[in-house]
Write a protein that holds these residues in place. Structure first.
Motif, PDB file in Angstrom:
ATOM      1  N   THR A   1      72.075   6.359  41.132  1.00  0.00           N
ATOM      2  CA  THR A   1      70.852   7.095  41.374  1.00  0.00           C
ATOM      3  C   THR A   1      71.105   8.593  41.354  1.00  0.00           C
ATOM      4  O   THR A   1      70.353   9.339  40.749  1.00  0.00           O
ATOM      5  N   LEU A   2      72.188   9.031  41.988  1.00  0.00           N
ATOM      6  CA  LEU A   2      72.493  10.465  41.999  1.00  0.00           C
ATOM      7  C   LEU A   2      72.792  10.980  40.604  1.00  0.00           C
ATOM      8  O   LEU A   2      72.369  12.073  40.236  1.00  0.00           O
ATOM      9  N   ARG A   3      73.513  10.197  39.832  1.00  0.00           N
ATOM     10  CA  ARG A   3      73.820  10.622  38.461  1.00  0.00           C
ATOM     11  C   ARG A   3      72.531  10.745  37.653  1.00  0.00           C
ATOM     12  O   ARG A   3      72.352  11.686  36.890  1.00  0.00           O
ATOM     13  N   GLY A   4      71.625   9.810  37.838  1.00  0.00           N
ATOM     14  CA  GLY A   4      70.343   9.874  37.141  1.00  0.00           C
ATOM     15  C   GLY A   4      69.554  11.110  37.521  1.00  0.00           C
ATOM     16  O   GLY A   4      68.943  11.755  36.674  1.00  0.00           O
ATOM     17  N   LYS A   5      69.559  11.469  38.795  1.00  0.00           N
ATOM     18  CA  LYS A   5      68.861  12.677  39.240  1.00  0.00           C
ATOM     19  C   LYS A   5      69.516  13.924  38.657  1.00  0.00           C
ATOM     20  O   LYS A   5      68.837  14.862  38.272  1.00  0.00           O
ATOM     21  N   ARG A   6      70.856  13.934  38.592  1.00  0.00           N
ATOM     22  CA  ARG A   6      71.550  15.089  38.004  1.00  0.00           C
ATOM     23  C   ARG A   6      71.183  15.254  36.536  1.00  0.00           C
ATOM     24  O   ARG A   6      71.163  16.362  36.014  1.00  0.00           O
TER      25      ARG A   6
ATOM     26  N   GLY B   1      68.350  14.624  35.417  1.00  0.00           N
ATOM     27  CA  GLY B   1      66.943  14.978  35.359  1.00  0.00           C
ATOM     28  C   GLY B   1      66.029  13.798  35.093  1.00  0.00           C
ATOM     29  O   GLY B   1      64.873  13.985  34.721  1.00  0.00           O
ATOM     30  N   LEU B   2      66.522  12.587  35.295  1.00  0.00           N
ATOM     31  CA  LEU B   2      65.692  11.411  35.079  1.00  0.00           C
ATOM     32  C   LEU B   2      64.729  11.249  36.242  1.00  0.00           C
ATOM     33  O   LEU B   2      65.039  11.584  37.384  1.00  0.00           O
ATOM     34  N   SER B   3      63.561  10.721  35.933  1.00  0.00           N
ATOM     35  CA  SER B   3      62.583  10.464  36.989  1.00  0.00           C
ATOM     36  C   SER B   3      63.014   9.235  37.777  1.00  0.00           C
ATOM     37  O   SER B   3      63.832   8.425  37.314  1.00  0.00           O
ATOM     38  N   LEU B   4      62.448   9.094  38.957  1.00  0.00           N
ATOM     39  CA  LEU B   4      62.775   7.915  39.769  1.00  0.00           C
ATOM     40  C   LEU B   4      62.356   6.632  39.064  1.00  0.00           C
ATOM     41  O   LEU B   4      63.061   5.622  39.151  1.00  0.00           O
ATOM     42  N   SER B   5      61.253   6.660  38.341  1.00  0.00           N
ATOM     43  CA  SER B   5      60.816   5.457  37.622  1.00  0.00           C
ATOM     44  C   SER B   5      61.798   5.107  36.495  1.00  0.00           C
ATOM     45  O   SER B   5      62.059   3.929  36.247  1.00  0.00           O
ATOM     46  N   GLU B   6      62.346   6.119  35.818  1.00  0.00           N
ATOM     47  CA  GLU B   6      63.347   5.844  34.777  1.00  0.00           C
ATOM     48  C   GLU B   6      64.610   5.261  35.394  1.00  0.00           C
ATOM     49  O   GLU B   6      65.194   4.317  34.852  1.00  0.00           O
ATOM     50  N   ILE B   7      65.026   5.807  36.517  1.00  0.00           N
ATOM     51  CA  ILE B   7      66.218   5.287  37.201  1.00  0.00           C
ATOM     52  C   ILE B   7      65.962   3.850  37.647  1.00  0.00           C
ATOM     53  O   ILE B   7      66.812   2.970  37.456  1.00  0.00           O
ATOM     54  N   ARG B   8      64.789   3.616  38.234  1.00  0.00           N
ATOM     55  CA  ARG B   8      64.429   2.265  38.687  1.00  0.00           C
ATOM     56  C   ARG B   8      64.442   1.285  37.519  1.00  0.00           C
ATOM     57  O   ARG B   8      64.941   0.174  37.640  1.00  0.00           O
TER      58      ARG B   8
ATOM     59  N   VAL C   1      66.588   6.872  26.785  1.00  0.00           N
ATOM     60  CA  VAL C   1      66.125   7.772  27.847  1.00  0.00           C
ATOM     61  C   VAL C   1      66.842   9.112  27.748  1.00  0.00           C
ATOM     62  O   VAL C   1      66.230  10.178  27.877  1.00  0.00           O
ATOM     63  N   LEU C   2      68.147   9.087  27.508  1.00  0.00           N
ATOM     64  CA  LEU C   2      68.919  10.332  27.408  1.00  0.00           C
ATOM     65  C   LEU C   2      68.488  11.151  26.195  1.00  0.00           C
ATOM     66  O   LEU C   2      68.406  12.379  26.269  1.00  0.00           O
ATOM     67  N   ARG C   3      68.226  10.484  25.093  1.00  0.00           N
ATOM     68  CA  ARG C   3      67.772  11.179  23.885  1.00  0.00           C
ATOM     69  C   ARG C   3      66.442  11.884  24.163  1.00  0.00           C
ATOM     70  O   ARG C   3      66.241  13.044  23.784  1.00  0.00           O
ATOM     71  N   ASN C   4      65.551  11.188  24.849  1.00  0.00           N
ATOM     72  CA  ASN C   4      64.260  11.774  25.213  1.00  0.00           C
ATOM     73  C   ASN C   4      64.451  12.966  26.148  1.00  0.00           C
ATOM     74  O   ASN C   4      63.829  14.019  25.969  1.00  0.00           O
ATOM     75  N   ARG C   5      65.312  12.811  27.140  1.00  0.00           N
ATOM     76  CA  ARG C   5      65.573  13.890  28.103  1.00  0.00           C
ATOM     77  C   ARG C   5      66.161  15.110  27.396  1.00  0.00           C
ATOM     78  O   ARG C   5      65.795  16.240  27.678  1.00  0.00           O
TER      79      ARG C   5
END
Length: 86
Positions: free
Chosen positions: A1-6, A8-15, A37-41
């Motif tokens: 979860t922390l890596r996803g936030k770093r 810049g992923l949304s909580l819904s993407e992480i979920r 998701v990473l490509r989009n980000r």
């Protein structure tokens, strides 16, 4: 979860990624979705960077106009002071 936030992923993407991980028998589906998701980000961040560069250029131009204006007013004030002192 922390890596996803770093990243810049949304909580819904992480979920979503966690749900895929929990449901998948292999990691292939999760890795494919993560890549998407990473490509989009990355695309979003690159657009933001371009937008920031444009705004920074505009700020620099306005700063230069302000500098020139202030220099011009300072010169005009000096000239008026000289003329008044004559």
């Amino acid at each position: 979860t922390l890596r996803g936030k770093r990243l810049g992923l949304s909580l819904s993407e992480i979920r979503e990624l966690i749900a895929i991980y929990d449901a998948a028998k292999d990691e292939h589906a999760q890795v494919e979705r993560l890549q998407q998701v990473l490509r989009n980000r990355r695309g979003i961040l690159e657009q933001q960077r371009e937008d920031i560069e444009v705004v920074l250029g505009e700020i620099a131009a306005f700063e230069e106009q302000c500098r020139k204006f202030l220099e011009g007013n300072a010169n005009t004030s000096r000239q008026k002071a000289k003329a008044a002192g004559k």
